[in-house]
Design a protein around this motif. Structure first.
Motif, PDB file in Angstrom:
ATOM      1  N   THR A  45       0.839  -1.197   0.000  1.00  0.00           N
ATOM      2  CA  THR A  45       0.000   0.000   0.000  1.00  0.00           C
ATOM      3  C   THR A  45       0.878   1.252   0.000  1.00  0.00           C
ATOM      4  O   THR A  45       2.090   1.178   0.194  1.00  0.00           O
ATOM      5  CB  THR A  45      -0.905   0.033   1.247  1.00  0.00           C
ATOM      6  N   PHE A  46       0.235   2.381  -0.206  1.00  0.00           N
ATOM      7  CA  PHE A  46       0.947   3.655  -0.192  1.00  0.00           C
ATOM      8  C   PHE A  46       1.047   4.130   1.255  1.00  0.00           C
ATOM      9  O   PHE A  46       0.387   5.080   1.669  1.00  0.00           O
ATOM     10  CB  PHE A  46       0.221   4.668  -1.086  1.00  0.00           C
ATOM     11  N   ASN A  47       1.892   3.445   2.024  1.00  0.00           N
ATOM     12  CA  ASN A  47       1.989   3.711   3.458  1.00  0.00           C
ATOM     13  C   ASN A  47       3.203   4.556   3.823  1.00  0.00           C
ATOM     14  O   ASN A  47       3.535   4.698   4.998  1.00  0.00           O
ATOM     15  CB  ASN A  47       2.001   2.398   4.250  1.00  0.00           C
ATOM     16  N   ASP A  48       3.868   5.125   2.830  1.00  0.00           N
ATOM     17  CA  ASP A  48       4.982   6.030   3.062  1.00  0.00           C
ATOM     18  C   ASP A  48       4.521   7.468   2.822  1.00  0.00           C
ATOM     19  O   ASP A  48       3.379   7.701   2.412  1.00  0.00           O
ATOM     20  CB  ASP A  48       6.158   5.687   2.144  1.00  0.00           C
ATOM     21  N   VAL A  49       5.397   8.417   3.064  1.00  0.00           N
ATOM     22  CA  VAL A  49       5.056   9.825   2.877  1.00  0.00           C
ATOM     23  C   VAL A  49       6.195  10.517   2.136  1.00  0.00           C
ATOM     24  O   VAL A  49       7.369  10.297   2.453  1.00  0.00           O
ATOM     25  CB  VAL A  49       4.823  10.537   4.224  1.00  0.00           C
ATOM     26  N   GLN A  64       2.609  17.315   2.566  1.00  0.00           N
ATOM     27  CA  GLN A  64       2.783  15.873   2.773  1.00  0.00           C
ATOM     28  C   GLN A  64       1.892  15.102   1.815  1.00  0.00           C
ATOM     29  O   GLN A  64       0.699  15.413   1.692  1.00  0.00           O
ATOM     30  CB  GLN A  64       2.436  15.501   4.216  1.00  0.00           C
ATOM     31  N   TYR A  65       2.470  14.109   1.161  1.00  0.00           N
ATOM     32  CA  TYR A  65       1.731  13.350   0.162  1.00  0.00           C
ATOM     33  C   TYR A  65       1.849  11.851   0.426  1.00  0.00           C
ATOM     34  O   TYR A  65       2.950  11.332   0.678  1.00  0.00           O
ATOM     35  CB  TYR A  65       2.280  13.662  -1.238  1.00  0.00           C
ATOM     36  N   LYS A  66       0.723  11.167   0.349  1.00  0.00           N
ATOM     37  CA  LYS A  66       0.718   9.710   0.483  1.00  0.00           C
ATOM     38  C   LYS A  66       1.486   9.114  -0.698  1.00  0.00           C
ATOM     39  O   LYS A  66       1.247   9.478  -1.851  1.00  0.00           O
ATOM     40  CB  LYS A  66      -0.718   9.191   0.492  1.00  0.00           C
ATOM     41  N   ALA A  67       2.393   8.190  -0.397  1.00  0.00           N
ATOM     42  CA  ALA A  67       3.293   7.709  -1.439  1.00  0.00           C
ATOM     43  C   ALA A  67       3.828   6.327  -1.090  1.00  0.00           C
ATOM     44  O   ALA A  67       3.536   5.776  -0.029  1.00  0.00           O
ATOM     45  CB  ALA A  67       4.458   8.698  -1.610  1.00  0.00           C
TER      46      ALA A  67
END
Length: 212
Positions: A45-49, A64-67
């Motif tokens: 999943t996109f669980n980094d920022v 801040q962006y979900k990435a």
């Protein structure tokens, strides 16, 4: 401890950058592009920022962006390279990117100079991140910063990343690229990238303990 979007602060990023003796870029719209890799590296999943820290009117601003900073499980199990899936190593990668086009299709930050990656060749869903025991390679591997779907926010990484840094939401991505365009007009078409591990953010640790 989960990596919570919106809980990362200007102070926690500056503390982490200073503690690691990384360069902090100052000046109007001089971007610090900072990825934060979540402790859970098994997720697809996109669980980094990905954070953009910069000054405007001499005051710090933070987006801040979900990435994802990790390859999706598809490419972990089916590496594009015979040596294994590329995992960008944490650290400050100076002048890593320039504005260009991802796969020649749309505007993105594309690799500008050689970079060090770890090769994960276990072909399972657990991302290998231990640089002490893994094979490291330096070169041009197409480690870009781009988006996932052009239409909707993506929930699963799957094939969207084979090692690139990828934003989940197309509207947020457009905002991110526009910041890069504005910054590039002032400082030139070169962008550094700092990749931190979640455990380097002391400020987030304090927030999580307070909430618990």
């Amino acid at each position: 401890m989960m990596l919570a979007l919106g809980k990362i602060t200007v102070d926690s990023l500056l503390e982490a950058m200073t503690a690691s003796k990384f360069k902090v870029f100052e000046g109007e719209l001089n971007l610090n592009i900072i990825g934060v890799r979540a402790a859970n590296t098994r997720a697809n999943t996109f669980n980094d920022v990905i954070c953009v820290l910069y000054q405007k009117d001499k005051k710090w601003q933070l987006k801040q962006y979900k990435a994802t900073t990790d390859a999706g499980t598809y490419w972990r199990k089916n590496p594009m390279n015979i040596d294994g899936t590329a995992v960008l190593v944490p650290g400050q990668h100076r002048s890593l990117w320039k504005l260009g086009y991802h796969q020649g299709k749309y505007r993105a930050l594309v690799q500008n100079k050689p970079v060090i990656v770890l090769r994960d060749n276990d072909k399972n869903d657990e991302l290998e991140t231990d640089i002490r025991s893994a094979e490291l390679q330096e070169g041009y591997f197409g480690i870009n910063c781009h988006r996932a779907s052009a239409h909707t926010e993506s929930k699963r990484v799957d094939k969207w990343s084979a090692g690139c840094q990828v934003l989940a939401n197309p509207a947020e991505y457009d905002e991110f690229i526009e910041l890069c365009v504005q910054s590039g007009a002032i400082y030139g078409n070169i962008f550094s990238y700092t990749l931190l591990d979640q455990n380097q953010l002391q400020g987030q640790k304090r927030n999580e303990k307070h909430e618990n």
